[in-house]
Design a protein around this motif. Structure first.
Motif, mmCIF file in Angstrom:
data_model
loop_
_atom_site.group_PDB
_atom_site.id
_atom_site.type_symbol
_atom_site.label_atom_id
_atom_site.label_comp_id
_atom_site.label_asym_id
_atom_site.label_seq_id
_atom_site.Cartn_x
_atom_site.Cartn_y
_atom_site.Cartn_z
ATOM 1 N N ILE A 99 8.998 7.885 -17.639
ATOM 2 C CA ILE A 99 8.409 7.349 -16.405
ATOM 3 C C ILE A 99 7.102 6.609 -16.707
ATOM 4 N N TYR A 100 6.947 5.430 -16.129
ATOM 5 C CA TYR A 100 5.667 4.710 -16.143
ATOM 6 C C TYR A 100 5.130 4.702 -14.710
ATOM 7 N N GLU A 101 3.936 5.251 -14.546
ATOM 8 C CA GLU A 101 3.319 5.319 -13.211
ATOM 9 C C GLU A 101 1.936 4.675 -13.290
ATOM 10 N N GLY A 141 4.927 14.572 5.009
ATOM 11 C CA GLY A 141 5.981 15.445 4.507
ATOM 12 C C GLY A 141 6.997 15.830 5.546
ATOM 13 N N LYS A 142 7.244 14.918 6.485
ATOM 14 C CA LYS A 142 8.372 15.156 7.404
ATOM 15 C C LYS A 142 9.629 14.814 6.629
ATOM 16 N N LEU A 143 10.524 15.769 6.521
ATOM 17 C CA LEU A 143 11.716 15.513 5.716
ATOM 18 C C LEU A 143 12.898 15.234 6.613
ATOM 19 N N ALA A 224 11.418 1.900 -9.126
ATOM 20 C CA ALA A 224 11.135 2.705 -7.918
ATOM 21 C C ALA A 224 9.674 2.517 -7.530
ATOM 22 N N ILE A 225 9.294 1.282 -7.226
ATOM 23 C CA ILE A 225 7.874 0.910 -7.123
ATOM 24 C C ILE A 225 7.273 1.105 -5.732
ATOM 25 N N GLY A 226 8.054 1.570 -4.744
ATOM 26 C CA GLY A 226 7.519 1.679 -3.387
ATOM 27 C C GLY A 226 7.300 0.292 -2.794
ATOM 28 N N ASP A 231 1.561 -6.954 -6.269
ATOM 29 C CA ASP A 231 1.494 -7.653 -7.555
ATOM 30 C C ASP A 231 2.822 -7.525 -8.314
ATOM 31 N N THR A 232 3.456 -6.360 -8.194
ATOM 32 C CA THR A 232 4.719 -6.162 -8.923
ATOM 33 C C THR A 232 5.842 -6.991 -8.302
ATOM 34 N N TYR A 233 5.853 -7.094 -6.967
ATOM 35 C CA TYR A 233 6.843 -7.989 -6.337
ATOM 36 C C TYR A 233 6.659 -9.416 -6.868
ATOM 37 N N ASN A 323 -2.321 5.004 8.335
ATOM 38 C CA ASN A 323 -1.082 5.765 8.395
ATOM 39 C C ASN A 323 -1.484 7.146 8.898
ATOM 40 N N GLY A 324 -0.540 8.095 8.931
ATOM 41 C CA GLY A 324 -0.900 9.409 9.454
ATOM 42 C C GLY A 324 -0.310 10.539 8.650
ATOM 43 N N MET A 325 -0.931 11.695 8.741
ATOM 44 C CA MET A 325 -0.395 12.898 8.092
ATOM 45 C C MET A 325 -0.889 14.126 8.838
ATOM 46 N N GLU A 477 12.074 2.907 -1.336
ATOM 47 C CA GLU A 477 11.536 2.125 -0.224
ATOM 48 C C GLU A 477 11.209 0.688 -0.638
ATOM 49 N N GLY A 478 10.723 0.520 -1.862
ATOM 50 C CA GLY A 478 10.311 -0.803 -2.310
ATOM 51 C C GLY A 478 11.472 -1.762 -2.489
ATOM 52 N N ALA A 479 12.640 -1.219 -2.752
ATOM 53 C CA ALA A 479 13.809 -2.083 -2.930
ATOM 54 C C ALA A 479 14.353 -2.540 -1.586
ATOM 55 N N ALA A 482 15.770 1.942 1.552
ATOM 56 C CA ALA A 482 15.445 3.285 2.041
ATOM 57 C C ALA A 482 14.114 3.214 2.784
ATOM 58 N N GLY A 483 13.873 4.197 3.628
ATOM 59 C CA GLY A 483 12.583 4.266 4.319
ATOM 60 C C GLY A 483 12.257 5.724 4.552
ATOM 61 N N GLY A 484 11.167 6.193 4.011
ATOM 62 C CA GLY A 484 10.805 7.594 4.174
ATOM 63 C C GLY A 484 11.131 8.401 2.923
HETATM 64 C C1 LIG Z 1 0.049 8.683 4.714
HETATM 65 C C2 LIG Z 1 1.539 8.594 4.638
HETATM 66 C C3 LIG Z 1 2.313 9.487 5.369
HETATM 67 C C4 LIG Z 1 3.701 9.426 5.289
HETATM 68 N N1 LIG Z 1 4.436 10.378 5.937
HETATM 69 C C5 LIG Z 1 5.763 10.393 5.782
HETATM 70 C C6 LIG Z 1 6.543 11.421 6.350
HETATM 71 O O1 LIG Z 1 6.045 12.327 6.984
HETATM 72 N N2 LIG Z 1 7.888 11.390 6.165
HETATM 73 C C7 LIG Z 1 8.487 10.404 5.458
HETATM 74 O O2 LIG Z 1 9.715 10.422 5.318
HETATM 75 N N3 LIG Z 1 7.776 9.410 4.882
HETATM 76 C C8 LIG Z 1 6.432 9.393 5.020
HETATM 77 N N4 LIG Z 1 5.698 8.412 4.419
HETATM 78 C C9 LIG Z 1 6.416 7.367 3.673
HETATM 79 C C10 LIG Z 1 6.864 7.911 2.310
HETATM 80 O O3 LIG Z 1 5.774 8.432 1.620
HETATM 81 C C11 LIG Z 1 7.536 6.801 1.543
HETATM 82 O O4 LIG Z 1 8.645 6.355 2.312
HETATM 83 C C12 LIG Z 1 8.075 7.287 0.207
HETATM 84 O O5 LIG Z 1 7.047 7.838 -0.570
HETATM 85 C C13 LIG Z 1 8.729 6.136 -0.564
HETATM 86 O O6 LIG Z 1 9.163 6.615 -1.799
HETATM 87 P P1 LIG Z 1 9.341 5.666 -3.062
HETATM 88 O O7 LIG Z 1 9.549 6.556 -4.218
HETATM 89 O O8 LIG Z 1 10.376 4.649 -2.763
HETATM 90 O O9 LIG Z 1 7.970 4.870 -3.208
HETATM 91 P P2 LIG Z 1 6.469 5.387 -3.350
HETATM 92 O O10 LIG Z 1 6.326 6.771 -2.862
HETATM 93 O O11 LIG Z 1 5.645 4.334 -2.738
HETATM 94 O O12 LIG Z 1 6.218 5.426 -4.922
HETATM 95 C C14 LIG Z 1 6.160 4.280 -5.703
HETATM 96 C C15 LIG Z 1 5.346 4.569 -6.958
HETATM 97 O O13 LIG Z 1 5.484 3.459 -7.841
HETATM 98 C C16 LIG Z 1 4.241 3.217 -8.463
HETATM 99 N N5 LIG Z 1 4.219 1.824 -8.916
HETATM 100 C C17 LIG Z 1 4.230 0.698 -8.158
HETATM 101 N N6 LIG Z 1 4.242 -0.393 -8.937
HETATM 102 C C18 LIG Z 1 4.236 0.042 -10.202
HETATM 103 C C19 LIG Z 1 4.232 -0.622 -11.461
HETATM 104 N N7 LIG Z 1 4.228 -1.955 -11.554
HETATM 105 N N8 LIG Z 1 4.203 0.127 -12.582
HETATM 106 C C20 LIG Z 1 4.181 1.491 -12.512
HETATM 107 N N9 LIG Z 1 4.175 2.165 -11.350
HETATM 108 C C21 LIG Z 1 4.217 1.450 -10.208
HETATM 109 C C22 LIG Z 1 3.219 3.529 -7.398
HETATM 110 O O14 LIG Z 1 1.961 3.844 -7.968
HETATM 111 C C23 LIG Z 1 3.854 4.724 -6.684
HETATM 112 O O15 LIG Z 1 3.400 5.950 -7.210
HETATM 113 C C24 LIG Z 1 4.315 8.432 4.480
HETATM 114 C C25 LIG Z 1 3.532 7.531 3.760
HETATM 115 C C26 LIG Z 1 2.154 7.603 3.822
HETATM 116 C C27 LIG Z 1 1.315 6.637 3.021
#
Ligand SMILES: Cc1cc2nc3c(=O)[nH]c(=O)nc-3n(C[C@H](O)[C@H](O)[C@H](O)COP(=O)(O)OP(=O)(O)OC[C@H]3O[C@@H](n4cnc5c(N)ncnc54)[C@H](O)[C@@H]3O)c2cc1C
Length: 505
Positions: A99-101, A141-143, A224-226, A231-233, A323-325, A477-479, A482-484
């Motif tokens: 993993i690269y983070e 953390g709403k699942l 899996a960049i979110g 910049d990555t996009y 955003n909220g938590m 989510e980034g792709a 998915a959402g959440g």
């Molecule tokens: C405050 C807050 C509250 C939320 N509450 C909820 C909730 O209650 N329930 C829910 O379902 N969803 C919630 N979400 C949304 C949820 O967190 C996201 O939908 C989910 O985390 C997406 O997962 P992911 O793995 O696709 O991306 P992310 O969780 O965004 O992870 C992507 C990772 O990729 C890394 N990354 C990006 N680019 C690069 C790169 N070039 N090189 C290396 N690493 C990179 C980032 O640093 C990040 O750690 C919330 C989000 C926030 C911010």
């Protein structure tokens, strides 16, 4: 084994939950008298199974050791829910995740977030979006997801439970971990990955050099960049990865006093404080989910956090994003929720050029507007809800959970079309449903711009690899698929299974 269904009052339900094994639980607050819908486990003769019966909740997952002996290496970019669940799936099947983070481990990330909340600056590589566990770590953390397919989510719930979430994630319709418990769950996942031979490289952003190396080797890579890594996009776009614009939803976060929401949603306008708190001790604080159409455009509440906090969730130093938590106890005196307006691809044309990244430009424009109107770094622009809807300046703002602070601002004037006007009308509609929802005690805070990705990294619908790069598996989510948390985690599992099928077997 069989299941038995019950519709009970909150106090009866509490007794049943404490005595018997629960399979499913949800609260129905639509009628004046609240009901709890319980499904309990029973034996073949219909006898209910006691809560503490020695029957496993599920078959625990098994991970293989890949230190020296493995079936292949798979790179994962990003350690959010999608990347983590992809890594665990690879380990289950004997493949080594690397993993690269770009962000930091949780302990260090927490320090950057504390600075941010004290309004002492945003670290663009370590914040609520970037770092170990991704946007999921300090999330609410709403699942649950809008998808009705509970079956496919079960594995995700079981793994969250296995790594430390409460039993209730296995049966609550609206399961919730809370931002105080999530970090430990994520740490436990990290320990498991490392103990079994996976590699994690923190503070390692996939840049042009790493991209070229992966491309040269045609290294199977799960992306899996979110949705916050603009910049990555841009890097993907420059390297010819197939992308397309995607509709999303943007707006504001709104916060009410939680007691007001409890009384409205639980039909308790005339109840005493004692009666209200007794009910809440049985069923928890009230949450709403609102949706309406304004000129055929969806306006809806999103990610509602009862007893929660609004927080600064941006990753750019010149943008303001909220955003909220909430914590597991959901015990703040505030109820917040995203209030967003559905946007389609053509809406983005108003504010940028017509290319696959035009949604990012729109998002950046909106976040910059909020930043400029927040005036002081990370203070968020805000307006009383009634002033926003009726187009008036707010001379003062109500108390709010947002730690960096608020600045009164005319969101009604500067929120771009179609967001501002649709929200005003949508909020009037919501007040028709819950009379009193529109109140000057509530505040709208700008901007909720990251509810979903405005870009899609296009992939083959069955093989799940990128249409332009067959070694690349965009997910989460980034792709744009998915959402959440749950759906991103599930998409990570699917991506890992696709890599195993296509590349390594
Ligand atoms: C405050 C807050 C509250 C939320 N509450 C909820 C909730 O209650 N329930 C829910 O379902 N969803 C919630 N979400 C949304 C949820 O967190 C996201 O939908 C989910 O985390 C997406 O997962 P992911 O793995 O696709 O991306 P992310 O969780 O965004 O992870 C992507 C990772 O990729 C890394 N990354 C990006 N680019 C690069 C790169 N070039 N090189 C290396 N690493 C990179 C980032 O640093 C990040 O750690 C919330 C989000 C926030 C911010």
């Amino acid at each position: 084994m069989t299941e038995k269904h019950f519709i009970l009052s909150p106090s009866q339900a509490l007794q049943y939950e404490q005595a018997y094994r629960v399979v499913r639980r949800s609260v129905d607050a639509r009628q004046r008298q609240l009901k709890v819908l319980l499904t309990l486990l029973a034996d073949d003769k219909g006898q209910l199974i006691p809560h503490d019966a020695p029957i496993p909740l599920y078959t625990p997952p098994q991970w293989q050791d890949v230190h020296s002996n493995h079936k292949g290496e798979v790179v994962i970019i990003g350690m959010g829910p999608a990347g983590l669940f992809a890594a665990l799936t690879l380990l289950q099947n004997g493949y080594k995740p690397v993993i690269y983070e770009r962000g930091k481990p949780i302990a260090e990330r927490k320090k950057d977030i504390a600075l941010l909340n004290r309004n002492q600056g945003l670290n663009p590589e370590s914040n609520y979006c970037f770092g170990e566990g991704g946007a999921g770590t300090f999330s609410d953390g709403k699942l649950f997801s809008r998808s009705k397919k509970r079956g496919s989510m079960q594995r995700v719930m079981e793994w969250f439970h296995y790594f430390g979430a409460e039993d209730s994630v296995l049966y609550e319709t609206h399961a919730h971990i809370g931002s105080d418990r999530l970090p430990q769950v994520i740490r436990n996942m990290r320990e498991c990955i490392i103990q079994h031979g996976g590699e994690i490289h923190f503070s390692n952003c996939m840049d042009q050099n790493l991209w070229q190396e992966l491309e040269r080797k045609k290294q199977p890579t799960i992306l899996a960049i979110g949705h916050s890594a603009h910049d990555t996009y841009r890097l993907l776009y420059q390297n010819g990865v197939a992308l397309s614009p995607k509709g999303s939803a943007m707006g504001v976060r709104i916060e009410h006093p939680q007691p007001l929401i409890d009384r409205l949603l639980y039909h308790l306008q005339k109840a005493t404080d004692k009666e209200v708190s007794s009910l809440i001790s049985q069923v928890g604080h009230a949450a709403y989910s609102l949706v309406t159409q304004v000129d055929e455009r969806g306006v809806y509440s999103f990610c509602m956090c009862p007893g929660g906090h609004i927080l600064p969730a941006g990753s750019n130093t010149n943008g303001c994003v909220v955003n909220g938590m909430s914590t597991s106890q959901r015990n703040s005196p505030f109820a917040n929720s995203g209030m967003v307006v559905a946007l389609n691809e053509t809406d983005y044309n108003l504010y940028g050029e017509d290319n696959p990244l035009k949604g990012l430009l729109f998002q950046e424009y909106l976040e910059q507007m909020a930043f400029d109107n927040g005036i002081s770094p990370n203070k968020a622009p805000a307006q009383r809800m009634t002033d926003f809807v009726y187009g008036k300046r707010s001379d003062s703002l109500p108390a709010c959970s947002y730690l960096p602070g608020l600045v009164p601002s005319r969101l009604d004037q500067w929120l771009p079309a179609p967001i501002g006007s649709s929200l005003q009308r949508g909020l009037l509609d919501f007040d028709k449903k819950y009379r009193g929802f529109l109140t000057r005690e509530a505040v709208v805070v700008g901007v909720e711009s990251r509810s979903s990705s405005p870009v899609r990294i296009i992939r083959d619908t069955t093989a799940l690899y990128s249409l332009s790069h067959s070694w690349l598996y965009p997910c989460g989510e980034g792709a744009g698929y998915a959402g959440g948390i749950t759906s991103s985690a599930l998409d990570g599992i699917k991506a890992a299974e696709a890599v195993i099928t296509n590349e390594c077997s």
